[in-house]
Scaffold this motif. Structure first.
Motif, PDB file in Angstrom:
ATOM      1  N   THR A  77      -1.199  -1.860  -4.206  1.00 32.44           N
ATOM      2  CA  THR A  77      -0.677   0.108  -3.740  1.00 32.44           C
ATOM      3  C   THR A  77      -1.839   0.268  -2.305  1.00 32.44           C
ATOM      4  OG1 THR A  77       0.142   0.315  -5.580  1.00 32.44           O
ATOM      5  CG2 THR A  77      -0.811   2.150  -4.047  1.00 32.44           C
ATOM      6  N   LEU A  78      -1.327   0.611  -1.104  1.00 33.33           N
ATOM      7  CA  LEU A  78      -2.637   1.101  -0.117  1.00 33.33           C
ATOM      8  C   LEU A  78      -3.313   2.296  -0.783  1.00 33.33           C
ATOM      9  CD1 LEU A  78      -0.991  -0.630   2.534  1.00 33.33           C
ATOM     10  CD2 LEU A  78      -3.201  -1.826   1.759  1.00 33.33           C
ATOM     11  N   PRO A  79      -5.063   2.713   0.080  1.00 36.78           N
ATOM     12  CA  PRO A  79      -5.344   3.650   0.125  1.00 36.78           C
ATOM     13  C   PRO A  79      -4.676   4.445   1.040  1.00 36.78           C
ATOM     14  CG  PRO A  79      -7.106   1.659  -0.127  1.00 36.78           C
ATOM     15  CD  PRO A  79      -5.597   1.540   0.538  1.00 36.78           C
ATOM     16  N   SER A  80      -4.426   5.739   0.684  1.00 32.79           N
ATOM     17  CA  SER A  80      -3.777   6.988   1.439  1.00 32.79           C
ATOM     18  C   SER A  80      -4.275   6.907   2.770  1.00 32.79           C
ATOM     19  CB  SER A  80      -3.929   8.409   0.288  1.00 32.79           C
ATOM     20  OG  SER A  80      -4.979   9.023   0.669  1.00 32.79           O
ATOM     21  N   GLU A  81      -5.197   6.598   3.239  1.00 36.08           N
ATOM     22  CA  GLU A  81      -6.455   6.981   4.386  1.00 36.08           C
ATOM     23  C   GLU A  81      -6.041   5.407   5.020  1.00 36.08           C
ATOM     24  OE1 GLU A  81     -10.167   4.226   3.237  1.00 36.08           O
ATOM     25  OE2 GLU A  81     -10.557   6.672   3.525  1.00 36.08           O
ATOM     26  N   VAL A  82      -4.725   4.431   5.298  1.00 37.46           N
ATOM     27  CA  VAL A  82      -5.083   2.817   5.339  1.00 37.46           C
ATOM     28  C   VAL A  82      -3.926   4.053   7.164  1.00 37.46           C
ATOM     29  CG1 VAL A  82      -4.152   0.886   5.492  1.00 37.46           C
ATOM     30  CG2 VAL A  82      -5.101   1.845   3.940  1.00 37.46           C
ATOM     31  N   LEU A  83      -3.785   3.469   7.938  1.00 32.62           N
ATOM     32  CA  LEU A  83      -2.744   3.724   8.846  1.00 32.62           C
ATOM     33  C   LEU A  83      -2.232   2.594   9.362  1.00 32.62           C
ATOM     34  CD1 LEU A  83      -5.757   6.012  11.300  1.00 32.62           C
ATOM     35  CD2 LEU A  83      -3.097   7.239   9.525  1.00 32.62           C
ATOM     36  N   ARG A  84      -3.665   1.590   9.038  1.00 33.49           N
ATOM     37  CA  ARG A  84      -2.732   0.092  10.439  1.00 33.49           C
ATOM     38  C   ARG A  84      -3.598  -0.770   9.396  1.00 33.49           C
ATOM     39  NH1 ARG A  84      -3.885  -2.648  15.179  1.00 33.49           N
ATOM     40  NH2 ARG A  84      -5.233  -1.085  15.973  1.00 33.49           N
ATOM     41  N   VAL A  85      -2.937  -1.677   9.260  1.00 33.13           N
ATOM     42  CA  VAL A  85      -2.935  -3.286   8.691  1.00 33.13           C
ATOM     43  C   VAL A  85      -3.249  -3.927   9.683  1.00 33.13           C
ATOM     44  CG1 VAL A  85      -3.281  -5.009   7.090  1.00 33.13           C
ATOM     45  CG2 VAL A  85      -2.474  -2.657   6.182  1.00 33.13           C
ATOM     46  N   LEU A  86      -4.864  -4.663   9.900  1.00 41.02           N
ATOM     47  CA  LEU A  86      -5.018  -5.332  10.369  1.00 41.02           C
ATOM     48  C   LEU A  86      -5.027  -6.875  10.685  1.00 41.02           C
ATOM     49  CD1 LEU A  86      -8.698  -3.662  12.266  1.00 41.02           C
ATOM     50  CD2 LEU A  86      -6.296  -3.805  13.250  1.00 41.02           C
ATOM     51  N   GLY A  87      -5.031  -6.959   9.128  1.00 38.93           N
ATOM     52  CA  GLY A  87      -4.902  -8.752   8.710  1.00 38.93           C
ATOM     53  C   GLY A  87      -5.446  -8.457   6.728  1.00 38.93           C
ATOM     54  N   VAL A  88      -4.933  -9.815   5.998  1.00 40.91           N
ATOM     55  CA  VAL A  88      -5.831  -9.926   5.114  1.00 40.91           C
ATOM     56  C   VAL A  88      -5.529 -11.314   4.770  1.00 40.91           C
ATOM     57  CG1 VAL A  88      -3.871  -8.429   3.716  1.00 40.91           C
ATOM     58  CG2 VAL A  88      -3.231 -10.437   4.150  1.00 40.91           C
ATOM     59  N   TRP A  89      -6.717 -11.719   3.393  1.00 39.39           N
ATOM     60  CA  TRP A  89      -7.424 -12.834   2.685  1.00 39.39           C
ATOM     61  C   TRP A  89      -7.589 -12.896   1.263  1.00 39.39           C
ATOM     62  CZ3 TRP A  89      -8.750  -9.584   6.904  1.00 39.39           C
ATOM     63  CH2 TRP A  89      -8.694  -9.851   8.380  1.00 39.39           C
TER      64      TRP A  89
END
Length: 191
Positions: A77-89
């Motif tokens: 689950t992403l935090p509610s403050e996330v507007l856009r994901v840039l990448g994951v590692w």
């Protein structure tokens, strides 16, 4: 430079020669009510539109109890403050980004934990760079223009000014720090 929501709204209203406001949501002022409706949306649109250094965050997320039905092995689950994901590692010490998909308020991957770099919502405008604040109030002026003045030509000019300010702010923000190296082995696989 405007350093509060009200002062940013007043900067936008000044460009329209409209009445200044003292607070957002004041029922006695049409400008205040319209600003209350438009400001958060405009602010979030400007922040989401670029990889701003002031809005970039990194977090580690563990897998949730449920898993995707198909396509990926894990979801978080992403935090509610996330507007856009840039990448994951998968490994925070690696330059290699992992495969992922954002669906609703979850991020799906084939590994856990997942290290996520994202653009976060900034509600305290003092945390936004001065040039990005300028882009916000210019875009706000463009969106306020038609409801308050019914002047489409002025709205078009303000929109162009906002786009220019946004491009200028993004360019200045983008030169902070060294470039991230993006690696790809697609060319090697084709050979």
């Amino acid at each position: 430079m405007a350093t509060s929501e009200v002062s940013l709204c007043n900067s936008a209203l000044a460009l329209l020669a409209a009445n200044r406001i003292t607070a957002l949501g004041d029922d006695s002022q049409e400008e205040s009510l319209i600003c209350e409706d438009l400001f958060p949306e405009v602010r979030d649109q400007i922040i989401e539109s670029n990889d701003w250094t002031f809005a970039t965050e990194r977090i580690q997320l563990g897998a949730s109890a449920s898993s995707p039905v198909f396509g990926f092995d894990y979801e978080a689950t992403l935090p509610s403050e996330v507007l856009r994901v840039l990448g994951v590692w998968e490994d925070p010490d690696s330059d290699k980004r992992g495969k992922y998909k954002v669906e609703g308020s979850t991020i799906r991957t084939d590994f856990s934990p997942v290290y996520v770099k994202y653009i976060k919502q900034i509600t305290d405008v003092t945390k936004i760079s001065p040039m990005a604040r300028k882009a916000i109030y210019l875009e706000l002026a463009a969106q306020l223009c038609v409801p308050l003045t019914e002047d489409m030509k002025r709205q078009e000019n303000l929109s162009k000014m906002a786009t220019f300010a946004l491009d200028e702010a993004a360019a200045l923000d983008g030169i902070q720090g060294s470039q991230e190296r993006v690696t790809s082995d697609a060319f090697i696989r084709v050979r």
